[in-house]
Design a protein around this motif. Structure first.
Motif, PDB file in Angstrom:
ATOM      1  N   GLY A   1      82.056 111.246 160.236  1.00  0.00           N
ATOM      2  CA  GLY A   1      80.758 110.683 159.861  1.00  0.00           C
ATOM      3  C   GLY A   1      80.132 109.882 160.984  1.00  0.00           C
ATOM      4  N   ARG A   2      80.864 109.740 162.114  1.00  0.00           N
ATOM      5  CA  ARG A   2      80.347 108.951 163.240  1.00  0.00           C
ATOM      6  C   ARG A   2      80.355 109.764 164.540  1.00  0.00           C
ATOM      7  N   LEU A   3      80.285 111.090 164.418  1.00  0.00           N
ATOM      8  CA  LEU A   3      80.364 111.925 165.623  1.00  0.00           C
ATOM      9  C   LEU A   3      79.020 112.001 166.360  1.00  0.00           C
TER      10      LEU A   3
ATOM     11  N   LEU B   1      82.995  97.542 161.967  1.00  0.00           N
ATOM     12  CA  LEU B   1      84.216  96.719 161.863  1.00  0.00           C
ATOM     13  C   LEU B   1      85.168  96.897 163.032  1.00  0.00           C
ATOM     14  N   PHE B   2      85.141  98.089 163.668  1.00  0.00           N
ATOM     15  CA  PHE B   2      86.104  98.411 164.743  1.00  0.00           C
ATOM     16  C   PHE B   2      86.001  97.483 165.936  1.00  0.00           C
ATOM     17  N   TYR B   3      84.842  96.852 166.149  1.00  0.00           N
ATOM     18  CA  TYR B   3      84.698  95.949 167.293  1.00  0.00           C
ATOM     19  C   TYR B   3      85.307  94.566 167.018  1.00  0.00           C
TER      20      TYR B   3
ATOM     21  N   ASN C   1      91.142  96.064 162.427  1.00  0.00           N
ATOM     22  CA  ASN C   1      89.997  96.721 161.784  1.00  0.00           C
ATOM     23  C   ASN C   1      89.732  98.099 162.368  1.00  0.00           C
ATOM     24  N   ARG C   2      89.931  98.227 163.683  1.00  0.00           N
ATOM     25  CA  ARG C   2      89.717  99.529 164.315  1.00  0.00           C
ATOM     26  C   ARG C   2      90.734 100.533 163.760  1.00  0.00           C
ATOM     27  N   LYS C   3      91.962 100.087 163.638  1.00  0.00           N
ATOM     28  CA  LYS C   3      92.991 100.991 163.105  1.00  0.00           C
ATOM     29  C   LYS C   3      92.724 101.336 161.644  1.00  0.00           C
ATOM     30  N   LEU C   4      92.189 100.373 160.917  1.00  0.00           N
ATOM     31  CA  LEU C   4      91.840 100.652 159.514  1.00  0.00           C
ATOM     32  C   LEU C   4      90.775 101.754 159.455  1.00  0.00           C
ATOM     33  N   CYS C   5      89.769 101.633 160.309  1.00  0.00           N
ATOM     34  CA  CYS C   5      88.696 102.636 160.323  1.00  0.00           C
ATOM     35  C   CYS C   5      89.255 104.009 160.693  1.00  0.00           C
ATOM     36  N   CYS C   6      90.092 104.064 161.746  1.00  0.00           N
ATOM     37  CA  CYS C   6      90.709 105.341 162.136  1.00  0.00           C
ATOM     38  C   CYS C   6      91.587 105.886 161.018  1.00  0.00           C
ATOM     39  N   LYS C   7      92.250 104.985 160.319  1.00  0.00           N
ATOM     40  CA  LYS C   7      93.119 105.423 159.214  1.00  0.00           C
ATOM     41  C   LYS C   7      92.292 106.062 158.092  1.00  0.00           C
ATOM     42  N   VAL C   8      91.245 105.353 157.693  1.00  0.00           N
ATOM     43  CA  VAL C   8      90.423 105.842 156.568  1.00  0.00           C
ATOM     44  C   VAL C   8      89.666 107.109 156.954  1.00  0.00           C
ATOM     45  N   ARG C   9      89.063 107.085 158.143  1.00  0.00           N
ATOM     46  CA  ARG C   9      88.197 108.221 158.500  1.00  0.00           C
ATOM     47  C   ARG C   9      88.973 109.415 159.055  1.00  0.00           C
ATOM     48  N   LYS C  10      90.044 109.136 159.833  1.00  0.00           N
ATOM     49  CA  LYS C  10      90.720 110.253 160.505  1.00  0.00           C
ATOM     50  C   LYS C  10      92.106 110.552 159.933  1.00  0.00           C
ATOM     51  N   VAL C  11      92.966 109.537 159.944  1.00  0.00           N
ATOM     52  CA  VAL C  11      94.386 109.800 159.701  1.00  0.00           C
ATOM     53  C   VAL C  11      94.652 110.291 158.280  1.00  0.00           C
TER      54      VAL C  11
ATOM     55  N   ARG D   1      87.585 105.426 175.699  1.00  0.00           N
ATOM     56  CA  ARG D   1      87.843 105.345 174.263  1.00  0.00           C
ATOM     57  C   ARG D   1      88.309 103.927 173.928  1.00  0.00           C
ATOM     58  N   TRP D   2      87.693 103.292 172.945  1.00  0.00           N
ATOM     59  CA  TRP D   2      88.054 101.926 172.523  1.00  0.00           C
ATOM     60  C   TRP D   2      88.248 101.033 173.751  1.00  0.00           C
ATOM     61  N   TRP D   3      87.266 101.069 174.659  1.00  0.00           N
ATOM     62  CA  TRP D   3      87.381 100.425 175.963  1.00  0.00           C
ATOM     63  C   TRP D   3      87.569  98.921 175.871  1.00  0.00           C
TER      64      TRP D   3
ATOM     65  N   GLY E   1      85.313 111.095 171.224  1.00  0.00           N
ATOM     66  CA  GLY E   1      85.642 110.875 169.816  1.00  0.00           C
ATOM     67  C   GLY E   1      84.392 110.481 169.072  1.00  0.00           C
ATOM     68  N   CYS E   2      84.458 109.379 168.329  1.00  0.00           N
ATOM     69  CA  CYS E   2      83.295 108.910 167.572  1.00  0.00           C
ATOM     70  C   CYS E   2      82.293 108.208 168.505  1.00  0.00           C
ATOM     71  N   THR E   3      81.032 108.272 168.130  1.00  0.00           N
ATOM     72  CA  THR E   3      79.959 107.702 168.962  1.00  0.00           C
ATOM     73  C   THR E   3      80.169 106.220 169.313  1.00  0.00           C
ATOM     74  N   PRO E   4      80.440 105.349 168.328  1.00  0.00           N
ATOM     75  CA  PRO E   4      80.517 103.919 168.698  1.00  0.00           C
ATOM     76  C   PRO E   4      81.776 103.562 169.476  1.00  0.00           C
ATOM     77  N   CYS E   5      82.738 104.474 169.570  1.00  0.00           N
ATOM     78  CA  CYS E   5      84.030 104.166 170.205  1.00  0.00           C
ATOM     79  C   CYS E   5      84.273 104.987 171.459  1.00  0.00           C
ATOM     80  N   THR E   6      83.228 105.615 171.992  1.00  0.00           N
ATOM     81  CA  THR E   6      83.370 106.469 173.184  1.00  0.00           C
ATOM     82  C   THR E   6      82.268 106.138 174.169  1.00  0.00           C
TER      83      THR E   6
HETATM   84 FE1  SF4 Z   1      86.237 104.525 163.242  1.00  0.00          FE
HETATM   85 FE2  SF4 Z   1      85.928 106.751 164.667  1.00  0.00          FE
HETATM   86 FE3  SF4 Z   1      85.920 104.424 165.893  1.00  0.00          FE
HETATM   87 FE4  SF4 Z   1      88.219 105.351 164.820  1.00  0.00          FE
HETATM   88  S1  SF4 Z   1      87.117 106.244 166.537  1.00  0.00           S
HETATM   89  S2  SF4 Z   1      87.401 103.262 164.719  1.00  0.00           S
HETATM   90  S3  SF4 Z   1      87.378 106.464 163.043  1.00  0.00           S
HETATM   91  S4  SF4 Z   1      84.404 105.109 164.353  1.00  0.00           S
END
Ligand code: SF4
Length: 238
Positions: free
Chosen positions: A64-66, A106-108, A113-123, A217-219, A199-204
């Protein structure tokens, strides 16, 4: 798990098309799937898979964030190879609960919180897909990050209790791109602008030529945390 050594021995000298063919025969077309985020490695694997079998299982996770460019390459790939891509989405209730509680960005705020987001959306989405197969394939390469240094071509994924095949584990980035150009394989156009791991827009973000592949990624996090859990199958931290 009991066949891991046997599989490693059997496939030791195989090239990429040979290992794909071997895997499709060993596990059956419906019980092995390629996980793709449409990076150049999985695009090359996909291009070889469709030659070997007309209807391979290829799936992607739409968090949902690509980026729009990622959707573009998915569309281009479907058109070029006339192939079906399974698109799996996160549980909408869980995404709604998470963003209502912590906010959309929340990932910032923290690694937690970042791991929670990756868990819910990806893992968790990945877990649902992998419960339907006996093996999965990925475009993982050792050169992508230090955390991938010890990964083999064939692994036992202890989290999902299935085999994991990484046909391109020994390849260099240059070798991958040579195949993309040679075969005119669709690729994510962000790569032309310095996005070397997408990966996702806000994290790349884009990176310099001499930076580590995953530096974009998650710089904002320490190097130790830079996996989303998708490929953390050896110790699977999330
Ligand atoms: Fe969420 Fe995607 Fe960023 Fe992981 S990479 S924290 S799933 S927005």
């Amino acid at each position: 798990m009991e066949k891991l050594e046997q599989y490693r021995n059997e496939t030791e000298v195989m090239n990429v098309p040979e290992i794909i063919k071997w895997a499709l025969n060993e596990f059956g077309t419906k019980k092995i799937a390629l996980a793709s985020a449409f990076g150049p490695e999985s695009q090359y694997i996909l291009s070889e898979m469709v030659i070997i079998n007309e209807k391979p299982r290829i799936f992607t996770i739409d968090t949902g964030r690509l980026f729009q460019e990622t959707y573009n390459v998915i569309q281009e790939t479907i058109s070029k190879y006339n192939v079906a891509i399974e698109v799996h989405l996160p549980d909408s209730r869980e995404v709604a609960d998470m963003t209502s509680k912590f906010g959309p960005n929340l990932f910032y705020d923290s690694v937690e919180n970042r791991k929670l987001c990756c868990k819910v959306r990806k893992v968790q989405t990945l877990n649902r897909v992998l419960s339907t197969v006996d093996a999965w394939m990925s475009g993982l390469r050792r050169g992508q990050s230090e955390t991938r240094d010890n990964v083999h071509r064939i692994e036992w994924d202890i989290s999902h209790k299935i085999y994991k095949i990484n046909p391109m584990i020994n390849w260099s980035e240059e070798q991958v791109w040579a195949k993309i150009k040679e075969h005119n394989i669709p690729y994510n156009r962000l790569a032309d602008y310095g996005y070397r791991s997408i990966g996702c827009t806000p994290c790349t973000r884009a990176i310099g030529r001499f930076e580590d592949m995953r530096a974009g990624r998650w710089w904002w996090e320490s190097e130790d945390y830079k996996e989303c859990g998708i490929h953390g199958n050896l110790d699977y931290q999330i």
